[in-house]
Design an enzyme around this catalytic site. Structure first.
Site, PDB file in Angstrom:
ATOM      1  N   ARG A 173      18.371 -54.918  10.306  1.00  0.00           N
ATOM      2  CA  ARG A 173      17.382 -54.401   9.364  1.00  0.00           C
ATOM      3  C   ARG A 173      15.999 -54.371  10.110  1.00  0.00           C
ATOM      4  O   ARG A 173      15.274 -53.357  10.052  1.00  0.00           O
ATOM      5  CB  ARG A 173      17.127 -55.157   7.816  1.00  0.00           C
ATOM      6  CG  ARG A 173      18.300 -54.715   7.097  1.00  0.00           C
ATOM      7  CD  ARG A 173      18.463 -55.652   5.958  1.00  0.00           C
ATOM      8  NE  ARG A 173      18.412 -57.288   6.192  1.00  0.00           N
ATOM      9  CZ  ARG A 173      18.088 -58.126   5.492  1.00  0.00           C
ATOM     10  NH1 ARG A 173      17.810 -57.812   4.059  1.00  0.00           N
ATOM     11  NH2 ARG A 173      18.206 -59.447   5.632  1.00  0.00           N
ATOM     12  N   ASN A 178      20.541 -54.963   2.992  1.00  0.00           N
ATOM     13  CA  ASN A 178      21.941 -55.170   3.043  1.00  0.00           C
ATOM     14  C   ASN A 178      22.713 -54.986   1.856  1.00  0.00           C
ATOM     15  O   ASN A 178      22.052 -54.931   0.737  1.00  0.00           O
ATOM     16  CB  ASN A 178      22.124 -56.495   3.590  1.00  0.00           C
ATOM     17  CG  ASN A 178      21.928 -56.825   4.998  1.00  0.00           C
ATOM     18  OD1 ASN A 178      21.954 -56.033   5.876  1.00  0.00           O
ATOM     19  ND2 ASN A 178      21.488 -58.180   5.333  1.00  0.00           N
TER      20      ASN A 178
END
Length: 803
Positions: free
Chosen positions: A38, A56
């Protein structure tokens, strides 16, 4: 809304024709959680001028992105090109969004829970940046044994649920200090959302205690433990995935004492060196071996013991190799930094039990072995052993798949996109199990031999943990044919409890299917030849197999050839006592009278004369506890026993064959003419029936060499080369006989016997020279540790066929 999938690594080099701001929902599948993915997305989005968000979820990583079409394409291309080191992108799926952007920047948003489809990243060895920090006196993590970041550290060993967030790990008990929280919250920091992030102020703590539980005073437990190791102590270390027992590898007294107390009489110990320079005192690793040692998986690498110095004789008796690893955690780095030689670092258990993972259990089970304990207070969620690998013909091969590799998912070949949810239970020895669905397979970490009660309990617990962790509901359960395998019995229990079907899979078919699957053989590929050699597996005719030549695809197989079946007098006792196999083979080749008449001067004949031959003859004749087995493993045991290697008893599985391989004279192997290799005969059992490799000519040549007092290493070389030539001749013969649709020029090699490096290299090289495409194992073991993958793909193929 339009949808298309873009495989990892692909991207348009041209800007799309569309111009102006557009929005896309981008789904990234693969190993993309807990690896710094990320923050990489965040960094690349800012660099490309893209706005939106990333999170996520149970399917992987989900991105909402807005920007000009060329910006988005540049962003997508960058995702594949700059993937974090521990990540693996399996697919990027793009869907057009019609709504306008709600933000003018790019953000990382909280995780979303749901049905689990994403993978769990394996534990990874300490990275260079973290290693530098613990060595820097000016750094706040100086000498901190739990230093980690998104590029390294614990994963499987601490995770309890998906998504991989701190609350779902055993780190939940440690509240981050302000400094760690600032790193954790900063997308530009390499510790952004590194779930185990910690420091001396807020994280787990390490201490040294004596076997009576008293804390050993001192400011630096790792340094104190290192000093004790240098003075002959045995130290129990709470490692990443379980306890380990360590002692100085040059101290024969300490190593012998560890063997005695651990009740591990002869099986080689693993070794650890602080760096390659220290390791090179004992081995000369190749470039490929060095790369494997330093990889994120950080396995134990089996290498030739060809260095200038030797470790203590009790470290690896009877073999010419050493299994070395580099320090996998900061704790191990601190422990070894002042030791410029090698340490024995073996599993923290007795005999074949699973290693301890709990402090109290370690005190109870290891208290009579260890002098001191290097403990810490970070809980281990599940046991994860060290992986074992080797380099063969320039490529890495996994021998035991655990820390650093499991449970990374394996992509199944073309045609398995609609794989039903399969739970494959694996075998009895070197057990793993496998979860497969939607073209992916998750092979568990190494469990071990289920005959041990504690390992059996650990297996049941691990299966339940994986099903819960991956929110997995099997639609079918795959089992080995052997009626006494405990894995099979548990599988039937689960199937009956959930009212789901079972698929029974023949042992050697599973070996070959695993090899085909990891080599990307498509679901609808033509059947190919396969050679599966091992100790034994249950055949579909109710006999024991172990030297098999098959024509196989995922749906089925035809047995085309085998090694000659020979009795195993005493059943499992013949596995433990190789002389029994030698007697059975010599009896089958000559009968006792013929053997005595020609070879009465041999020491082996005198040895067997003193054994209860009449009882064995009666057992074999009446087929009482003397099953026939076409086992290549038992043939190697028989030859080893005849040459005086592990004749009366083996102390660990495969010992006789391993020590026989270690004796091979390399000059004879490389330079002698094939005419000197021991011959085998290829026969037909019945007209049009199975082809058979008959060992009688080999025995005649081998025994004649013994009468001539030919050195045992030369005999061992001629035997290995002879077996390899016989295997290749059989493959060539079967390929010439094939009729109908088949891939006659591809051969899959599998089974534990192919972990014999000399045999494997001889067979693979000769098959290649004969024009065959050779498929071998790299990602899962050739031994029974790979069975569950094969079971899973076979069950999936059969379910698809029935559908």
């Amino acid at each position: 809304m339009s949808t298309h999938a873009q495989p990892a690594g692909q991207g348009s080099a041209q800007h799309p024709a569309v111009v102006g701001p557009v929005g896309e929902e981008i789904r990234v599948r693969g190993l993309v959680q807990g690896v710094g993915f990320r923050p990489t997305v965040w960094r690349l989005a800012h660099a490309c001028g893209v706005v939106g968000d990333v999170c996520n979820d149970s399917d992987g990583v989900l991105i909402h992105a807005w920007g000009d079409a060329w910006m988005l394409q540049r962003f997508i291309d960058s995702l594949s090109a700059e993937c974090p080191p521990l990540a693996r992108i399996d697919a990027i799926e793009r869907h057009q969004l019609n709504e306008a952007a709600e933000a003018n920047d790019f953000r990382i948003v909280p995780s979303v829970s749901g049905h689990v489809q994403t993978g769990v990243t394996p534990d990874a060895v300490v990275c260079a940046d973290c290693a530098a920090e613990i060595a820097d006196p000016a750094n706040r993590r100086y000498r901190y044994p739990f230093t980690n970041c998104t590029h390294c550290g614990p994963r499987l060993s601490i995770i309890q649920a998906i998504p991989y967030d701190r609350a779902n790990t055993t780190m939940a008990a440690f509240v981050m200090c302000d400094a760690c929280r600032a790193e954790y919250d900063d997308p530009a920091d390499r510790r952004f959302h590194a779930q185990p992030v910690a420091c001396p102020a807020c994280g787990p703590r390490v201490w040294l205690e004596s076997r009576d539980g008293a804390r050993v005073n001192g400011d630096d437990p790792c340094r104190a433990a290192s000093l004790l190791l240098r003075h002959g102590a045995i130290v129990a270390i709470k490692g990443l995935g379980g306890f380990q027992l360590a002692c100085h590898a040059s101290d024969e007294t300490a190593v012998a004492r560890l063997r005695r107390l651990k009740r591990r009489e002869r099986k080689p110990f693993a070794l650890m060196a602080r760096d390659l320079q220290a390791m090179r005192r004992y081995c000369t690793p190749s470039e490929a071996e060095c790369a494997l040692l330093a990889s994120a998986g950080g396995p134990i690498v089996i290498m030739s013991a060809d260095g200038a110095e030797c470790v203590a004789p009790s470290v690896a008796p009877g073999v010419g190799t050493l299994g070395f690893m580099l320090p996998s955690t900061p704790l191990h780095r601190l422990l070894t930094e002042s030791i410029d030689s090698a340490l024995v670092v073996t599993s923290g258990n007795t005999s074949d039990e699973p290693p301890c993972i709990d402090n109290a259990d370690a005190r109870a089970r290891l208290g009579r072995i260890a002098d001191v304990f290097l403990m810490h207070d970070r809980d281990i969620s599940r046991r994860v052993d060290d992986s074992v690998a080797r380099v063969v013909r320039g490529s890495a091969q996994i021998v035991r798949r655990a820390r650093g590799y499991a449970p990374a998912s394996l992509l199944l070949p073309e045609g398995f996109a609609d794989t039903p949810a399969v739970l494959a239970m694996g075998g009895e020895l070197k057990n793993t199990f496998c979860l497969a669905r939607d073209a992916q397979a998750i092979v568990s970490h190494h469990i071990g031999d289920l005959e041990d009660a504690l390992t059996y309990a650990d297996y049941r617990r691990a299966v339940a943990q994986y099903l819960r962790l991956f929110e997995y509901e099997p639609q079918v359960i795959a089992l080995d044919l052997h009626p006494e395998y405990l894995s099979r019995k548990i599988g039937y229990e689960l199937a009956q409890a959930s009212q789901i079907p079972v698929v029974e899979v023949q042992h050697h078919h599973a070996h070959l299917a695993a090899c085909m699957a990891e080599n990307g053989v498509a679901f609808d590929a033509l059947p190919m030849l396969g050679v599966a050699l091992d100790g034994l597996g249950y055949g579909d005719d109710g006999t024991l197999w172990g030297g098999e030549f098959m024509l196989a695809d995922y749906r089925g197989y035809t047995r085309l050839g085998r090694f000659k079946p020979v009795a195993m007098p005493g059943g499992t006792r013949a596995i433990d006592e190789p002389w029994r196999n030698a007697y059975a083979h010599l009896r089958a080749a000559f009968d006792w009278y013929g053997f005595t008449r020609h070879y009465s001067g041999l020491e082996m004949q005198q040895f067997l004369s003193g054994r209860p031959r009449a009882a064995l003859d009666a057992m074999i004749a009446q087929r009482v506890n003397s099953p026939l087995a076409s086992s290549t493993g038992r043939l190697f045991d028989a030859v080893a026993a005849t040459l005086g290697v592990c004749r009366e008893r083996v102390l660990y599985e495969g010992q006789a064959a391993i020590e026989l391989e270690a004796l091979v004279d390399q000059h004879t192997l490389r330079n002698d003419s094939d005419a000197h290799a021991y011959p085998f005969e290829l026969t037909n059992t019945v007209p049009g029936g199975l082809r058979c490799i008959e060992p009688r000519p080999m025995w005649e040549a081998l025994l004649d060499d013994l009468l001539r007092c030919t050195p045992v290493p030369v005999i061992a070389a001629r035997f290995h080369k002879g077996v390899a030539i016989a295997i290749v001749r059989m493959v060539e013969c079967l390929a010439d006989l094939l009729t109908g649709p088949a891939d006659a020029r591809s051969v899959a090699l599998s089974g534990g016997v192919f972990q014999n490096r000399i045999l494997f290299e001889q067979v693979a090289t000769r098959l290649g020279e004969a024009g065959f495409r050779v498929l071998t194992h790299r990602q899962v073991p050739a031994n029974d540790g790979g069975l569950s993958l094969g079971q899973a793909v076979i069950a999936a193929a059969r379910q698809r066929g029935e559908g």
